[in-house]
Design an enzyme around this catalytic site. Structure first.
Site, mmCIF file in Angstrom:
data_model
loop_
_atom_site.group_PDB
_atom_site.id
_atom_site.type_symbol
_atom_site.label_atom_id
_atom_site.label_comp_id
_atom_site.label_asym_id
_atom_site.label_seq_id
_atom_site.Cartn_x
_atom_site.Cartn_y
_atom_site.Cartn_z
ATOM 1 C CG ASP A 1 -20.559 13.360 -24.551
ATOM 2 O OD1 ASP A 1 -20.383 14.388 -25.225
ATOM 3 O OD2 ASP A 1 -20.416 13.325 -23.315
ATOM 4 C CG HIS B 1 -22.586 16.510 -23.141
ATOM 5 N ND1 HIS B 1 -21.445 15.875 -22.715
ATOM 6 C CD2 HIS B 1 -22.666 17.640 -22.391
ATOM 7 C CE1 HIS B 1 -20.859 16.581 -21.765
ATOM 8 N NE2 HIS B 1 -21.583 17.656 -21.550
ATOM 9 C CB SER C 1 -21.024 18.339 -18.446
ATOM 10 O OG SER C 1 -20.282 19.018 -19.433
#
Length: 727
Positions: free
Chosen positions: A669, A701, A579
């Site tokens: 995601d 994600h 991320s």
């Protein structure tokens, strides 16, 4: 001479025996552990009930059931007494259904209520609660649609269900669902506004989660439904709980007549408006009141004070519009008088959750993040104007605590769930130490104790150094398993996401640093500017500054670790991040001029801050992260604001990418869409940089499926092995 040689050989063999006495902790073991959650105490205060979830590798299935432990028996065991302490099965463990969300009621003390999901859907069940005597669950509800997020107080059930906003009842939603199902493969959706999707699924416009209540009555000492379920947001274009949150967003007053819940408006501003509001529903009047209309920021986690005649209600609020990671502060509202009191103290620690303290007055126990540690604070709301008096630190260790489950013995004992870098979630006992004026902890029940005794688990060392802006930066350093003094080890440098998050001493089933340590790596984790737990100004310093101060912190942290821990081999460093951490790895790739990193791993990372703006589902994220803090809402196409999106764009430095790089991305995601990962891999391939792309078609994600997670770790650790020469 011979005696000396034999003694030396014996010493070497003894050391080798000690080094190899433990098994290697692997990702397969990680996923085979019991996962305990949803802890509650029985009405007689004798049992702790919880959800036990376990994955079995042989059939690749999860088994989720309800269990309990006797507080008395486990306390006796803790004191060294001979007891028959053992977990008690409440519902059977099977892959055919999932039992979750257990709740009790003072009105039906002999029964435990819970949610069961199976092939027919999700409904509410109950079971006669008499531990040790198997009972068959009874199906309480047969609603035409699934229900979730169960709460119960006296004779009032509260739950959520996904409905069409203009439907007058559940059956209407069921009929529309059936119409959609009739299309078969002819699927389509039409949207007239954002947001269209979230995390890993697409919304149906005009449909979302609503809060319901359902009354119960006692018929021959058996819980029975009383009337029909009531939609407390009927005809309202809101979702509650907001954005896939859970039952922590619902609360019922002690008398069962008032219900508080948080909700997020689903209008055209939803994708960039983070404001949630808290509502109060009065069952006796059938009225709904908005309590937070004057608040600018998100409000959440409403909680009534237990057993309070005034039904005092607390909730948390952020101060700024458009932020999802602002500092939270408490509000206390008294329904009968309409009195509202605020707390907005600027503190270093960040409140993550809270409970009412059962003591007299207006007191709370706060769950906080403070300089990389999870710490419980006692908070006297009535003294809130005096920061030196209202907060009292009541724990000081390297455990990650949840909220207390049960407080007794005049507050001197707490039963609580917690975890650490070394232990998965367990049930602990906190006992107040009068001399230290803090709580000491002991393990009350650990479902994984026997299994985890086989492995050497490492406790990292907490440290600080001076980073960007001459600010103090906190970090963790972990030695590898089977550490040998004088030996140099390759370093796995893990960079957290968020960016407004932190490395805390909590167990993780995703990024678990002990898996790297058990694979032979030293592990470095720091909390750079932007991390929570160092004050709101420190946290906000990442905005408009993604590759600035945080990058400087990360590089200075690496230098500090190499210079201060002689077991680190500075020539064998690999960087891994997901991320925001994945963004940072991509940023490092274009700024690795000194070749401090020999290889890199990006999981779901940002490649282009420009394309991210136009593709991510939560628009408030780029509209706050890439804008000046006091100018929330900027866009890259607006004059004067393009700089914030371009200055720290990894794509603009793609011409310098030359370090071996593993890219990982999931097709589901929607926060950082897969095109970001594909773009990074394309750049590496075209430039001829050693690279690999690991694709998970059905992951979001995170990598949540155990077999996919196992593959993830094999690829990541294998990549580091190859380029860091890890033997």
């Amino acid at each position: 001479m011979k005696v000396k040689y034999v003694s030396f050989l014996f010493l070497i063999l003894t050391q080798f025996s000690l080094i190899t006495s433990k098994e290697t902790f692997t990702v397969e073991v990680l996923h085979s552990l019991h996962r305990l959650s949803s802890f509650i105490v029985s009405p007689d205060n004798k049992y702790i009930v919880y959800v036990n979830r376990i994955w079995k590798i042989e059939d690749n299935k999860y088994y989720t059931n309800l269990e309990c432990i006797s507080i008395t028996q486990y306390e006796k065991k803790l004191n060294g007494e001979e007891t028959n302490a053992a977990p008690i099965i409440i519902t059977p463990s099977t892959s055919d259904h999932t039992d979750s969300n257990p709740v009790f009621s003072s009105e039906f003390k002999d029964y435990l209520f819970f949610l069961r999901s199976d092939s027919t859907g999700s409904n509410i069940y109950y079971i006669k609660f008499q531990p040790g005597t198997p009972e068959e669950p009874v199906k309480l509800t047969s609603y035409p649609i699934d229900v979730n997020n169960l709460k119960l107080q006296k004779n009032t059930l509260v739950f959520s269900a996904e409905v069409y906003f203009d439907c007058k009842d559940m059956q209407c939603t069921k009929e529309r669902n059936d119409e959609v199902a009739k299309r078969g493969s002819n699927t389509y959706s039409i949207y007239t506004k954002l947001m269209m999707r979230h995390w890993d699924f697409w919304y149906t416009e005009g449909k979302d989660s609503h809060p319901f209540y359902q009354k119960l009555k006692n018929v021959n000492n058996v819980p029975t439904l009383d009337g029909d379920p009531v939609d407390m947001m009927l005809n309202q274009i809101y979702c509650s709980p907001p954005l896939e949150n859970g039952p922590e967003q619902f609360s019922i007053s002690a008398d069962g007549n008032l219900i508080a819940f948080s909700a997020h408006k689903k209008d055209e501003k939803m994708s960039y408006n983070t404001k949630w509001d808290v509502y109060l529903y009065d069952i006796s009047k059938g009225t709904r009141t908005e309590l937070t209309a004057e608040e600018k920021g998100r409000c959440q986690n409403p909680t009534f004070k237990p057993n309070d005649s005034e039904n005092k209600l607390a909730y948390l609020c952020m101060l700024h519009y458009g932020l999802e990671s602002d500092q939270l502060s408490l509000r206390v509202y008294t329904p009968g008088t309409g009195d509202l009191k605020n707390e907005t103290n600027p503190t270093t620690f960040m409140i993550s959750s809270y409970i009412w303290d059962p003591k007299e007055g207006t007191k709370f126990i706060l769950n906080t993040v403070d300089e990389g540690r999870v710490i419980l604070y006692s908070f006297d709301f009535e003294l809130r104007e005096d920061v030196t008096q209202c907060y009292k630190n009541i724990t000081s260790d390297n455990n990650a605590y949840g909220n207390p489950i049960y407080i007794y013995n005049e507050g001197k004992n707490m039963i609580i769930d917690y975890s650490s870098f070394k232990q998965a979630s367990l049930i602990g006992l906190l006992t107040f130490n009068d001399q230290k004026e803090k709580y000491d902890y002991k393990v009350l029940y650990d479902a994984n104790e026997a299994e985890m005794d086989k492995y050497e688990m490492i406790d990292p060392e907490w440290f600080t150094f001076t980073g960007a802006n001459n600010d103090r930066i906190q970090g963790w350093i972990m030695k590898p398993v089977n550490f040998v003094e004088g030996k140099k080890y390759p370093l796995a440098y893990l960079i957290h996401g968020g960016p407004e998050g932190s490395w805390e001493p909590a167990w993780s089933y995703r990024w678990n640093p002990n898996l790297w340590a058990n694979h032979g790596f030293a592990v470095l984790m720091i909390n750079p500017h932007g991390s929570s737990g160092m004050g709101i100004d420190f946290q906000n310093a990442v905005r408009y500054n993604w590759g600035g101060w945080p990058f400087e912190d990360i590089m200075k942290g690496l230098d500090y670790a190499i210079n201060n821990y002689d077991f680190i081999d500075g020539d064998r460093v690999g960087g891994c991040g997901a991320s925001y951490g994945g963004f940072m790895i991509n940023w490092i790739q274009g700024h690795n001029d000194e070749k401090k990193f020999k290889c890199l791993v990006t999981h779901d990372g940002v490649f282009s801050t420009i394309t991210m703006f136009y593709a991510t589902e939560e628009m408030w994220f780029p509209m706050s992260e890439y804008c000046p803090h006091d100018e929330w809402g900027c866009k890259p196409y607006e004059e004067g604001y393009r700089k914030g999106f371009e200055e720290y764009n990894p794509e603009y430095f793609a011409h310098k990418w030359n370090t071996p790089h593993l890219i990982i991305h999931g097709s589901k995601d929607y926060r950082i869409p897969i095109t970001e990962g594909i773009s990074a891999f394309t750049t590496l391939q075209i430039r001829g940089v050693p690279s690999k792309f690991l694709h998970f078609p059905n992951e979001n994600h995170w990598v949540l499926k155990p077999m996919n997670s196992i593959k993830w770790y094999h690829e990541v650790l294998g990549w580091l092995d190859k380029y860091l020469d890890n033997q």
